[in-house]
Design an enzyme around this catalytic site. Sequence first.
Site, PDB file in Angstrom:
ATOM      1  N   TYR A  57       0.805  -1.050  -0.087  1.00  0.00           N
ATOM      2  CA  TYR A  57      -0.215   0.010   0.037  1.00  0.00           C
ATOM      3  C   TYR A  57       0.951   1.271   0.167  1.00  0.00           C
ATOM      4  O   TYR A  57       1.896   1.153   0.716  1.00  0.00           O
ATOM      5  CB  TYR A  57      -0.772   0.063   1.366  1.00  0.00           C
ATOM      6  CG  TYR A  57      -1.546   1.226   1.429  1.00  0.00           C
ATOM      7  CD1 TYR A  57      -2.851   1.399   0.702  1.00  0.00           C
ATOM      8  CD2 TYR A  57      -1.634   2.174   2.252  1.00  0.00           C
ATOM      9  CE1 TYR A  57      -3.866   2.521   0.566  1.00  0.00           C
ATOM     10  CE2 TYR A  57      -2.373   3.278   2.462  1.00  0.00           C
ATOM     11  CZ  TYR A  57      -3.318   3.623   1.735  1.00  0.00           C
ATOM     12  OH  TYR A  57      -4.239   4.588   1.719  1.00  0.00           O
ATOM     13  N   ASP A 112       9.487   2.720  -0.869  1.00  0.00           N
ATOM     14  CA  ASP A 112       8.142   3.532   0.054  1.00  0.00           C
ATOM     15  C   ASP A 112       8.647   3.137   1.614  1.00  0.00           C
ATOM     16  O   ASP A 112       8.350   1.946   1.975  1.00  0.00           O
ATOM     17  CB  ASP A 112       7.206   2.982  -0.373  1.00  0.00           C
ATOM     18  CG  ASP A 112       5.958   3.615   0.704  1.00  0.00           C
ATOM     19  OD1 ASP A 112       6.369   4.246   1.486  1.00  0.00           O
ATOM     20  OD2 ASP A 112       4.711   3.473   0.119  1.00  0.00           O
ATOM     21  N   LYS A 139       4.728   9.182   8.538  1.00  0.00           N
ATOM     22  CA  LYS A 139       4.516   8.554   9.859  1.00  0.00           C
ATOM     23  C   LYS A 139       5.804   9.117  11.016  1.00  0.00           C
ATOM     24  O   LYS A 139       5.569  10.541  11.387  1.00  0.00           O
ATOM     25  CB  LYS A 139       4.690   7.184   9.971  1.00  0.00           C
ATOM     26  CG  LYS A 139       3.631   6.776   9.089  1.00  0.00           C
ATOM     27  CD  LYS A 139       3.322   5.381   9.031  1.00  0.00           C
ATOM     28  CE  LYS A 139       2.565   4.500   8.030  1.00  0.00           C
ATOM     29  NZ  LYS A 139       0.744   4.526   8.467  1.00  0.00           N
TER      30      LYS A 139
HETATM   31  N1  PLP Z   1       3.257   3.985   2.306  1.00  0.00           N
HETATM   32  C1  PLP Z   1       3.074   3.218   3.087  1.00  0.00           C
HETATM   33  C2  PLP Z   1       4.021   2.282   3.292  1.00  0.00           C
HETATM   34  C3  PLP Z   1       2.193   3.239   4.153  1.00  0.00           C
HETATM   35  O1  PLP Z   1       2.321   2.283   5.214  1.00  0.00           O
HETATM   36  C4  PLP Z   1       1.151   4.256   4.179  1.00  0.00           C
HETATM   37  C5  PLP Z   1       0.127   4.447   5.041  1.00  0.00           C
HETATM   38  O2  PLP Z   1       0.238   3.474   5.786  1.00  0.00           O
HETATM   39  C6  PLP Z   1       1.305   5.147   3.019  1.00  0.00           C
HETATM   40  C7  PLP Z   1       2.209   4.935   2.045  1.00  0.00           C
HETATM   41  C8  PLP Z   1       0.328   6.672   3.163  1.00  0.00           C
HETATM   42  O3  PLP Z   1       0.354   7.257   3.803  1.00  0.00           O
HETATM   43  P1  PLP Z   1      -0.294   8.215   4.615  1.00  0.00           P
HETATM   44  O4  PLP Z   1      -1.753   7.578   5.241  1.00  0.00           O
HETATM   45  O5  PLP Z   1       0.141   9.319   5.357  1.00  0.00           O
HETATM   46  O6  PLP Z   1      -1.183   8.996   3.109  1.00  0.00           O
END
Ligand code: PLP
Length: 430
Positions: free
Chosen positions: A144, A239, A267
């Site tokens: 994700y 990511d 985060k």
């Molecule tokens: N990338 C990863 C690996 C994530 O775990 C998340 C959210 O949990 C995101 C991107 C998206 O981040 P946000 O919820 O701050 O938009």
Amino acid sequence: MKTINSKKFFKEAKNIIPGGVNSPVRACLAVGGEPRFIDKALGSKIYDVDGNEYIDYVGSWGPAILGHSDPDVISAIQETLKKGISFGAPTFLENKLASLIVDSIPSIDMIRMVNSGTEATMSAIRLARGYTKRDKIVKFDGCYHGHSDMLLTNAGSGLATFKIEKAPGVPDLVAENTFSIPYNDIDTFDKIMGKYGKEIACVIVEPVAGNMGFVKPKAGFLENIRNRTKECNALLIFDEVMTGFRVAFGGAQSVFNIIPDITCFGKIIGGGMPVGAYGGRKDIMEHIAPVGKIYQAGTLSGNPLAMSSGIATLEKLKKDKNSYKKLETTTKKLTEGLKNVAQKNGIEVNVDSLGSMFGMFFNSSTIESFEDAKKSDLNLFAKYYKAMLEKGVYLAPSQFEAGFVSLSHTDEDITKTIDAADKSFQEIKL
Ligand code: PLP
């Protein structure tokens, strides 16, 4: 456990907010429950509006690595707040957080702050497409990367929880440029790169997956992606929204010794405030406006309160040389304990961790992909989730999420959690 106030607020919320929540998994639908409305959080504990206390392993979905309401983070935010909330102009705080990240991660010369992980990955892909002048991207099933259109195909997290494989609202034309292939499947990746390599702008990957549950990369998987992307002049985007400053101070790239072209954060770097960022080599990053023409902007980007919270968090993690050792030791105690009590009760589980990120599947076979993760017994997970909540342990209400340990979790918290798991396993096996 008294839940009268949570129930009242949730009933009210469902009339005015879709599903009663501002992010789908929070609704607890996958575990057949209702959310507890939270009043406050301190250290390793979170407290609901009915006064119930829980040992928290969600940690605001990752940011709370120090524990909740860390006094240094709170006082940094308070000091900044005295000077104002938002200026929409540069501040030295942005330089400070950028330096902290650039100095800690060798693959990053320059970094741009945004407001969420979604914005970070979306902007990183735009940058990769603009830089390579190519449109196609590769992602992995069950990863994700936020909710931008092009990344919702076969995504993990809430889409896995609610079984949304093809997200409505995403134009076919957008989705057609995204290849989503099995995580840890080197052969399929090689085939895709063999056929389309020269059309691919970038490959985006969670270097340790936390959104299909917790799944580690198998040996050679990340190295192969790095080598192939280089051969095809495609960019590699790590990511690290979840893994950055979580699995190690230098992120997953320091653990696996891989240098991506662009890295995304979120985060932890905001210490609980809304922050995301994407960074990489100078020659790539200088394609972003206003130096280059690849456009990305934000009214609240680099917000001073968010910067202060992130700076205080990273500085505290950096100052104590034992932070990551301690996080790992606490997490290992937890996962070993969970394994033992599961075995004692004859429940087949698969428990694993890296640093302070962990997961547990209700299936004892090897789990390397989203397809494997989906074989976990979701009914058993739901029962376990509910039993743990009733015993004061707060877990993510979905099998397809990782758990997080913080520096505030004590040995007593871990012992209580393992004891709660032992009792929960006894109940659910009946
Ligand atoms: N990338 C990863 C690996 C994530 O775990 C998340 C959210 O949990 C995101 C991107 C998206 O981040 P946000 O919820 O701050 O938009």
